[in-house]
Every structure is written in C-alpha cells, then in structure tokens.
Design a protein around this motif. Structure first.
Motif, PDB file in Angstrom:
ATOM      1  N   ARG A 129       0.825  -1.220   0.000  1.00 44.65           N
ATOM      2  CA  ARG A 129       0.000   0.000   0.000  1.00 44.65           C
ATOM      3  C   ARG A 129       0.860   1.272   0.000  1.00 44.65           C
ATOM      4  O   ARG A 129       0.488   2.272  -0.608  1.00 44.65           O
ATOM      5  CB  ARG A 129      -0.938   0.005   1.213  1.00 44.65           C
ATOM      6  CG  ARG A 129      -2.077  -0.979   1.087  1.00 44.65           C
ATOM      7  CD  ARG A 129      -3.059  -0.872   2.245  1.00 44.65           C
ATOM      8  NE  ARG A 129      -4.100  -1.881   2.082  1.00 44.65           N
ATOM      9  CZ  ARG A 129      -4.113  -3.065   2.696  1.00 44.65           C
ATOM     10  NH1 ARG A 129      -3.165  -3.378   3.577  1.00 44.65           N
ATOM     11  NH2 ARG A 129      -5.071  -3.933   2.469  1.00 44.65           N
TER      12      ARG A 129
ATOM     13  N   LEU B 231       1.745   1.658  -3.616  1.00 45.15           N
ATOM     14  CA  LEU B 231       0.579   1.967  -4.457  1.00 45.15           C
ATOM     15  C   LEU B 231       0.048   3.360  -4.172  1.00 45.15           C
ATOM     16  O   LEU B 231      -0.403   4.064  -5.090  1.00 45.15           O
ATOM     17  CB  LEU B 231      -0.527   0.925  -4.261  1.00 45.15           C
ATOM     18  CG  LEU B 231      -0.199  -0.517  -4.642  1.00 45.15           C
ATOM     19  CD1 LEU B 231      -1.496  -1.337  -4.697  1.00 45.15           C
ATOM     20  CD2 LEU B 231       0.536  -0.637  -5.955  1.00 45.15           C
ATOM     21  N   GLY B 232       0.097   3.778  -2.924  1.00 48.52           N
ATOM     22  CA  GLY B 232      -0.363   5.128  -2.579  1.00 48.52           C
ATOM     23  C   GLY B 232       0.453   6.184  -3.322  1.00 48.52           C
ATOM     24  O   GLY B 232      -0.103   7.111  -3.924  1.00 48.52           O
TER      25      GLY B 232
ATOM     26  N   SER C  11      -0.295   5.945  -7.065  1.00 49.77           N
ATOM     27  CA  SER C  11      -1.610   6.502  -7.352  1.00 49.77           C
ATOM     28  C   SER C  11      -1.562   8.026  -7.381  1.00 49.77           C
ATOM     29  O   SER C  11      -2.148   8.670  -8.259  1.00 49.77           O
ATOM     30  CB  SER C  11      -2.593   5.996  -6.294  1.00 49.77           C
ATOM     31  OG  SER C  11      -3.836   6.643  -6.432  1.00 49.77           O
ATOM     32  N   THR C  12      -0.838   8.602  -6.415  1.00 48.98           N
ATOM     33  CA  THR C  12      -0.694  10.057  -6.376  1.00 48.98           C
ATOM     34  C   THR C  12      -0.010  10.566  -7.634  1.00 48.98           C
ATOM     35  O   THR C  12      -0.441  11.541  -8.254  1.00 48.98           O
ATOM     36  CB  THR C  12       0.119  10.479  -5.136  1.00 48.98           C
ATOM     37  OG1 THR C  12      -0.582  10.024  -3.977  1.00 48.98           O
ATOM     38  CG2 THR C  12       0.305  11.984  -5.075  1.00 48.98           C
TER      39      THR C  12
ATOM     40  N   SER D 168      -4.885  11.657 -12.613  1.00 45.46           N
ATOM     41  CA  SER D 168      -5.944  11.356 -13.572  1.00 45.46           C
ATOM     42  C   SER D 168      -5.394  11.066 -14.966  1.00 45.46           C
ATOM     43  O   SER D 168      -6.151  11.021 -15.941  1.00 45.46           O
ATOM     44  CB  SER D 168      -6.929  12.521 -13.628  1.00 45.46           C
ATOM     45  OG  SER D 168      -6.222  13.687 -14.025  1.00 45.46           O
TER      46      SER D 168
ATOM     47  N   LEU E 217      -5.628  -3.770  -5.113  1.00 48.55           N
ATOM     48  CA  LEU E 217      -5.658  -2.795  -6.208  1.00 48.55           C
ATOM     49  C   LEU E 217      -6.975  -2.008  -6.214  1.00 48.55           C
ATOM     50  O   LEU E 217      -7.004  -0.829  -6.594  1.00 48.55           O
ATOM     51  CB  LEU E 217      -5.479  -3.554  -7.526  1.00 48.55           C
ATOM     52  CG  LEU E 217      -4.784  -2.872  -8.686  1.00 48.55           C
ATOM     53  CD1 LEU E 217      -3.449  -2.276  -8.305  1.00 48.55           C
ATOM     54  CD2 LEU E 217      -4.598  -3.880  -9.825  1.00 48.55           C
TER      55      LEU E 217
ATOM     56  N   TYR F 299      -7.399   1.515  -4.884  1.00 50.60           N
ATOM     57  CA  TYR F 299      -6.843   2.651  -5.637  1.00 50.60           C
ATOM     58  C   TYR F 299      -7.521   2.689  -7.004  1.00 50.60           C
ATOM     59  O   TYR F 299      -7.029   2.117  -7.973  1.00 50.60           O
ATOM     60  CB  TYR F 299      -5.327   2.492  -5.802  1.00 50.60           C
ATOM     61  CG  TYR F 299      -4.643   2.299  -4.470  1.00 50.60           C
ATOM     62  CD1 TYR F 299      -4.195   3.398  -3.739  1.00 50.60           C
ATOM     63  CD2 TYR F 299      -4.502   1.028  -3.907  1.00 50.60           C
ATOM     64  CE1 TYR F 299      -3.611   3.236  -2.495  1.00 50.60           C
ATOM     65  CE2 TYR F 299      -3.922   0.856  -2.665  1.00 50.60           C
ATOM     66  CZ  TYR F 299      -3.486   1.961  -1.965  1.00 50.60           C
ATOM     67  OH  TYR F 299      -2.923   1.804  -0.743  1.00 50.60           O
TER      68      TYR F 299
ATOM     69  N   ASN G 201      -7.820   4.757  -9.408  1.00 46.78           N
ATOM     70  CA  ASN G 201      -7.114   5.178 -10.636  1.00 46.78           C
ATOM     71  C   ASN G 201      -6.093   4.129 -11.067  1.00 46.78           C
ATOM     72  O   ASN G 201      -5.837   3.956 -12.263  1.00 46.78           O
ATOM     73  CB  ASN G 201      -6.482   6.576 -10.487  1.00 46.78           C
ATOM     74  CG  ASN G 201      -5.339   6.637  -9.491  1.00 46.78           C
ATOM     75  OD1 ASN G 201      -5.262   5.799  -8.569  1.00 46.78           O
ATOM     76  ND2 ASN G 201      -4.459   7.620  -9.649  1.00 46.78           N
ATOM     77  N   LEU G 202      -5.535   3.367 -10.110  1.00 52.11           N
ATOM     78  CA  LEU G 202      -4.607   2.298 -10.506  1.00 52.11           C
ATOM     79  C   LEU G 202      -5.366   1.112 -11.119  1.00 52.11           C
ATOM     80  O   LEU G 202      -4.893   0.495 -12.076  1.00 52.11           O
ATOM     81  CB  LEU G 202      -3.767   1.827  -9.309  1.00 52.11           C
ATOM     82  CG  LEU G 202      -2.807   2.853  -8.713  1.00 52.11           C
ATOM     83  CD1 LEU G 202      -1.989   2.208  -7.591  1.00 52.11           C
ATOM     84  CD2 LEU G 202      -1.882   3.445  -9.776  1.00 52.11           C
ATOM     85  N   SER G 203      -6.530   0.806 -10.560  1.00 48.07           N
ATOM     86  CA  SER G 203      -7.356  -0.260 -11.161  1.00 48.07           C
ATOM     87  C   SER G 203      -7.705   0.088 -12.604  1.00 48.07           C
ATOM     88  O   SER G 203      -7.629  -0.762 -13.497  1.00 48.07           O
ATOM     89  CB  SER G 203      -8.670  -0.431 -10.398  1.00 48.07           C
ATOM     90  OG  SER G 203      -8.435  -0.963  -9.142  1.00 48.07           O
TER      91      SER G 203
ATOM     92  N   TYR H 238      -6.053   2.088 -14.527  1.00 45.22           N
ATOM     93  CA  TYR H 238      -4.786   2.058 -15.291  1.00 45.22           C
ATOM     94  C   TYR H 238      -4.480   0.638 -15.753  1.00 45.22           C
ATOM     95  O   TYR H 238      -4.172   0.397 -16.930  1.00 45.22           O
ATOM     96  CB  TYR H 238      -3.692   2.609 -14.364  1.00 45.22           C
ATOM     97  CG  TYR H 238      -2.267   2.496 -14.822  1.00 45.22           C
ATOM     98  CD1 TYR H 238      -1.795   3.224 -15.917  1.00 45.22           C
ATOM     99  CD2 TYR H 238      -1.358   1.686 -14.131  1.00 45.22           C
ATOM    100  CE1 TYR H 238      -0.458   3.136 -16.303  1.00 45.22           C
ATOM    101  CE2 TYR H 238      -0.034   1.600 -14.500  1.00 45.22           C
ATOM    102  CZ  TYR H 238       0.421   2.332 -15.586  1.00 45.22           C
ATOM    103  OH  TYR H 238       1.733   2.247 -15.962  1.00 45.22           O
TER     104      TYR H 238
END
Lengths: 216, 216
Positions: free
Chosen positions: B140, B143-144, B147-148, B152, B180, B183, B185-187, B189
């Motif tokens: 995490r 991923l955090g 993600s940041t 977008s 996943l 997050y 936006n990562l999903s 992606y």
C-alpha cells in the motif's frame, strides 16, 4: 551542465556505502564525470519538492537541466549510455551487460532486500529468526547459481560493465551476513569491485558526508 | 531472423498471464514483431542446456542468432530499443520511460513478490497470516505513491511506453488480492493496459498453452 544527485543527509547505514547513491556515484567515477550532491533529510524526502523528483520519496535522483530521473538502475544506465566506460560498444555484448543490470536488481536483490526488511521491520516479531533462515536459503539459491555462472572469470561477461557495477553493489549488502563468504568466487568478485579506484572514490565521497554520524 | 523466447510448459498460474513471458509477448505484440516460443518443463529449466540460456534457471529467455538474453526487463528493453512503439524518440522522455521500467521492477514489484512468496512458501508457517498483513501495508505504501503520481493521467508519463507495460504487468500480480481495488485510478490504469489489443493477443497466446491444464 553538471548533473545533481540527491543523497541522504544522514544515511541509515552511517556511511557503509549501502545507500543507493553510492551506485550512482560509482558510475560517475567510472566514466570520469563530475556531479553535485544535494542532501535531503528524511522529512524533506516526503515533502512535495522531493516527491516531484521521486514519486516514491526516496534517493537517489538525477537532475540535469529539465531532466529529472529516479531509480538507481535507470540513473546508472543513463550515465552508461552517455559516456564510455560502462557498456560495451558491440550491440550484443551491450544487451548482455544490460541483462545483468536487470538481473542484479530484479532477481538477486529482492531476497537480499527481504533480509534487510525482515531485520529492520520484523525484529520484534516472534518469527523473525526462523524466517531469516528461510530468506537466507532463498539468497543462497541465487548466489549458488550466480557463483556457477561466474566461475573463475573476473567479471560476469567480458570486461567490467554496468552489469558488474550493479551486481557488486547488490552483493555488498550481504557483507554483514557472512553468507557471501560461503561463495569464495563471489567474495573475490565483490572485493575486485570494491578495489576499483572509481568505487573507492565513490565510497569515500559518501563516507565524508556520514562519518562521525550515528547510524539512524 | 525471428527471435525465440522460452516459456513454462505448464505455467504455475494455469494461464492467468502472471508468468513473465507474458510481458515479453506483450512487447512483441505492441511493436508488431513475430516471435517463436520454446516451452520448457520445470525439470528442463534446471538442466545445463537451459542454465546456459538463463543463469538462474528461469523463464523467459530471448534467442536471436548468437544473442541469448535473460530477464524480462532486459528483453522488453531490447525489443523496445530495436522497434518503434515502446519508447519515445525524444531523449529525455525516453530516459523517463526507462526509469519507470526500473521503478516497476525494483521498487513496486519486490513487495508484491514478497506477498506471492509468503503465500507460496510460508503458508504452513504460524506467522503467515500476520506477516501478510505487514507485507500488504508495504504494498500500500508503494501503491499510494504511485496513485498520487498517476493522478488522472492515462499513463505514467505521456503516451503508453515500456514503463507502463512493465508497471501494469507488475500490478496485475495483485489481481487476486483485492488491494488494487483500494486505488481506483490504478485499477483503471491496469484495465487500460489489459484492454490494449497487444496485451489481449499476448494473454491469449499464453492461455492457449495453459488452458485446461491444472495450476501446478
């Protein structure tokens, strides 16, 4: 323009050369290129200014004009691509040297990192000692194969390359474990790397920042 | 000459696309280059013929004439360097795409691999469940930050690159964990990566070998 890298203001290893800026310093020294160093504190590493340089808030980074890079592997490769001395000119030998860079970072380093993480973050857990033995065996699996492939050669594939720079840098992390001593040809390989004048200059430069400071 | 890669005769994931030949197949598909596949059994992987190709007895490898490469990162990079479609032409954008390749393999993948290793090799240990929670928190952390940085945007740095190919490939390994999904936006992606026609062809090709076979 002289590139600027970032390094720990206080390295957690107190100057043993295990922080990843040492790899980048070593690459600069091998190709004879000057560089500047910008030191960052643990707090500053997580602030927006540094997170803009490094998405994961780590060191080292590389800045040259508008170009900002992170990841020691990428920075060493960038230096090696632009200056003679770290990658063979012949295309196939060059591709093989790059393969050794990736092997160091993605096949050999992960269990070595796991060992360090278990030590640092799980030492209070009841399983720590037992789990370290499992991890050490995974490290031995890698070192056994690496030892077989290296054999009696000085370097992994022909003359010293960025692949050796990265592999030696990864293996140095095992120094305090004693595991490397079980593989005499790998110990000698690491010692050959550490004896290179470029490594010695890189090591001295990071030690000068951290000498006399307590490990965090 | 059409290059030949190696892949598992029976992939441990039963065709979910998690074996590292999928990354290499994806790269070939993105640049529109044909390739051949040589399947190896678990026993054959540790025999001298294959150990000569791959010092650590793994897949994938890449052979083209006299050139033999190993490490999925190195093979994807080799394909990306020789064919248009995976690395920007502009030098600084190219260096940043390479940085993302290294970040995927050396910063994001290690805790994800740790999770898989703990599941596979330590499930009988009394600490397994408790340790997985620690590892999940390390995942995490990565991923955090990722993600940041992604925010977008569709891809990590401009148009789709080998950096995205590698990052998506690494994140796909988390599919079954549910992490996943924390997050969005990562999903999204990862879903964008999986929706690319080149990925779908690569996935189908590895599934065709493994379909109907039991996971090992």
């Amino acid at each position: 323009m002289t590139p600027t890298i970032t390094a720990f203001e206080h390295s957690p290893d107190g100057g043993q050369g295990l922080a990843r800026d040492t790899r980048v310093r070593w690459a600069f020294e091998e190709v004879g290129q000057p560089y500047k160093v910008h030191l960052v504190s643990f707090n500053a590493m997580k602030e927006p200014e540094h997170m803009a340089r490094h998405p994961f808030g780590q060191i080292p980074t590389y800045e040259e004009g508008n170009l900002v890079l992170f990841e020691s592997g990428a920075i060493v490769f960038h230096i090696a691509e632009r200056h003679a001395g770290l990658l063979p000119a012949e295309a196939e030998a060059r591709a093989r040297a790059i393969a050794w860079m990736f092997a160091a970072l993605n096949t050999v380093e992960p269990p070595i990192l796991d060992r360090a993480t278990t030590w640092i973050s799980e030492w209070k857990e009841p399983w720590c000692e037992q789990r370290l033995r499992l991890v050490d065996d995974r490290i031995r699996d890698r070192l056994g194969d690496l030892s077989t492939r290296l054999g009696s050669a000085d370097w992994l594939d022909g003359p010293f390359s960025a692949g050796d720079l990265m592999m030696v840098s990864v293996l140095i992390r095992l120094r305090s474990s004693g595991i490397l001593d079980e593989y005499p040809n790998l110990s000698a390989y690491v010692a050959r790397g550490e004896a290179r004048p470029a490594y010695r200059r890189a090591f001295a430069a990071q030690l000068a920042i951290n000498a006399g400071k307590q490990p965090a």
